[in-house]
Design a protein around this motif. Structure first.
Motif, PDB file in Angstrom:
ATOM      1  N   ILE A 112       9.503   8.707 -12.058  1.00 12.95           N
ATOM      2  CA  ILE A 112      10.846   8.393 -11.543  1.00 12.95           C
ATOM      3  C   ILE A 112      10.728   7.705 -10.188  1.00 12.95           C
ATOM      4  CG2 ILE A 112      13.043   9.393 -10.816  1.00 12.95           C
ATOM      5  CD1 ILE A 112      12.608  11.600 -12.883  1.00 12.95           C
ATOM      6  N   PHE A 113      11.300   6.493 -10.105  1.00 12.97           N
ATOM      7  CA  PHE A 113      11.282   5.694  -8.872  1.00 12.97           C
ATOM      8  C   PHE A 113       9.847   5.366  -8.440  1.00 12.97           C
ATOM      9  CE2 PHE A 113      15.413   8.056  -7.623  1.00 12.97           C
ATOM     10  CZ  PHE A 113      16.167   7.186  -8.381  1.00 12.97           C
ATOM     11  N   VAL A 114       9.020   4.975  -9.365  1.00 13.52           N
ATOM     12  CA  VAL A 114       7.614   4.717  -9.038  1.00 13.52           C
ATOM     13  C   VAL A 114       7.179   3.290  -9.383  1.00 13.52           C
ATOM     14  CG1 VAL A 114       5.213   5.415  -9.450  1.00 13.52           C
ATOM     15  CG2 VAL A 114       7.017   7.155  -9.351  1.00 13.52           C
ATOM     16  N   SER A 115       7.505   2.799 -10.584  1.00 11.59           N
ATOM     17  CA  SER A 115       6.865   1.562 -11.056  1.00 11.59           C
ATOM     18  C   SER A 115       7.235   0.340 -10.211  1.00 11.59           C
ATOM     19  CB  SER A 115       7.197   1.305 -12.525  1.00 11.59           C
ATOM     20  OG  SER A 115       8.564   1.096 -12.694  1.00 11.59           O
ATOM     21  N   HIS A 116       8.352   0.391  -9.503  1.00  9.49           N
ATOM     22  CA  HIS A 116       8.684  -0.767  -8.655  1.00  9.49           C
ATOM     23  C   HIS A 116       7.752  -0.863  -7.450  1.00  9.49           C
ATOM     24  CE1 HIS A 116      10.868   2.694  -7.186  1.00  9.49           C
ATOM     25  NE2 HIS A 116      11.150   2.076  -6.054  1.00  9.49           N
ATOM     26  N   PHE A 117       6.954   0.191  -7.208  1.00  8.11           N
ATOM     27  CA  PHE A 117       5.959   0.112  -6.137  1.00  8.11           C
ATOM     28  C   PHE A 117       4.632  -0.456  -6.625  1.00  8.11           C
ATOM     29  CE2 PHE A 117       8.722   3.569  -4.555  1.00  8.11           C
ATOM     30  CZ  PHE A 117       9.086   2.984  -3.351  1.00  8.11           C
ATOM     31  N   ILE A 118       4.529  -0.684  -7.919  1.00 10.52           N
ATOM     32  CA  ILE A 118       3.287  -1.203  -8.489  1.00 10.52           C
ATOM     33  C   ILE A 118       3.510  -2.665  -8.861  1.00 10.52           C
ATOM     34  CG2 ILE A 118       1.580  -0.940 -10.328  1.00 10.52           C
ATOM     35  CD1 ILE A 118       2.379   2.036 -10.484  1.00 10.52           C
TER      36      ILE A 118
ATOM     37  N   ASP B 229       0.864  -1.184   0.000  1.00 10.17           N
ATOM     38  CA  ASP B 229       0.000   0.000   0.000  1.00 10.17           C
ATOM     39  C   ASP B 229       0.902   1.236   0.000  1.00 10.17           C
ATOM     40  OD1 ASP B 229      -1.665   2.102   0.552  1.00 10.17           O
ATOM     41  OD2 ASP B 229      -2.772   1.070   2.143  1.00 10.17           O
ATOM     42  N   ALA B 230       1.096   1.825  -1.185  1.00 10.38           N
ATOM     43  CA  ALA B 230       2.017   2.964  -1.306  1.00 10.38           C
ATOM     44  C   ALA B 230       1.543   4.152  -0.485  1.00 10.38           C
ATOM     45  CB  ALA B 230       2.170   3.353  -2.776  1.00 10.38           C
ATOM     46  N   ALA B 231       0.227   4.355  -0.417  1.00 10.99           N
ATOM     47  CA  ALA B 231      -0.298   5.506   0.335  1.00 10.99           C
ATOM     48  C   ALA B 231       0.043   5.375   1.820  1.00 10.99           C
ATOM     49  CB  ALA B 231      -1.798   5.619   0.145  1.00 10.99           C
TER      50      ALA B 231
END
Ligand SMILES: C[S@@+](CC[C@H](N)C(=O)[O-])C[C@H]1O[C@@H](n2cnc3c(N)ncnc32)[C@H](O)[C@@H]1O
Length: 138
Positions: A124-130, A9-11
């Protein structure tokens, strides 16, 4: 930063404490963090003078601040699922005198839809959290 799984859960991960520490911590994880954003600005220097830019996973606003200073007529849309990161971003954008040039969408990138198109986007530095290919593509 922890590696996400399907339940990540990124949030919740990017909460107020994380948002407060983020700008210092990211530079210890990634010593070339500032250079990365400066390179992005160089890559995008041929865009129109009044470009519309999407920051997908805007965090505390690093891309927006660097690009906004370099390209004073660009307008930005900041999308992020974390309200605490978005609040930090808003604060920094306002302090930089750019509040009029930035619109916000607080939610998942997978659900973001825009009525207008963008001249460029960064994530930037986002898709690895999905988690998962389908979610990343969405
Ligand atoms: C490591 S930060 C990167 C922020 C910024 N791009 C930078 O370069 O510093 C990752 C950001 O992506 C956001 N994020 C992660 N998954 C997301 C998703 N599915 N939708 C929207 N934002 C997401 C997080 O809330 C966090 O603010």
């Amino acid at each position: 930063m922890s590696r996400p799984d399907a339940a990540f859960d990124a949030a919740a991960h990017f909460d107020e404490a994380s948002a407060t520490r983020y700008d210092r911590r990211i530079r210890s994880f990634c010593p070339s963090y500032d250079a990365l954003h400066q390179m992005t600005a160089a890559w995008l220097s041929r865009l129109p003078e009044r470009a519309e830019f999407l920051s997908a996973g805007s965090g505390t606003g690093a891309e927006i601040l660097v690009l906004g200073r370099r390209f004073p007529f660009w307008r930005f849309t900041a999308v992020d699922v974390s309200s605490d990161m978005t609040t930090a971003c808003r604060r920094r954008v306002a302090a930089a005198g750019m509040a009029e040039r930035v619109a916000y969408f607080r939610g998942r990138l997978q659900e973001f839809r825009s009525a207008t198109s963008f001249d460029a986007a960064s994530s930037i530095f986002v898709s690895h959290f999905i988690a998962g290919r389908e979610e990343k593509l969405a």
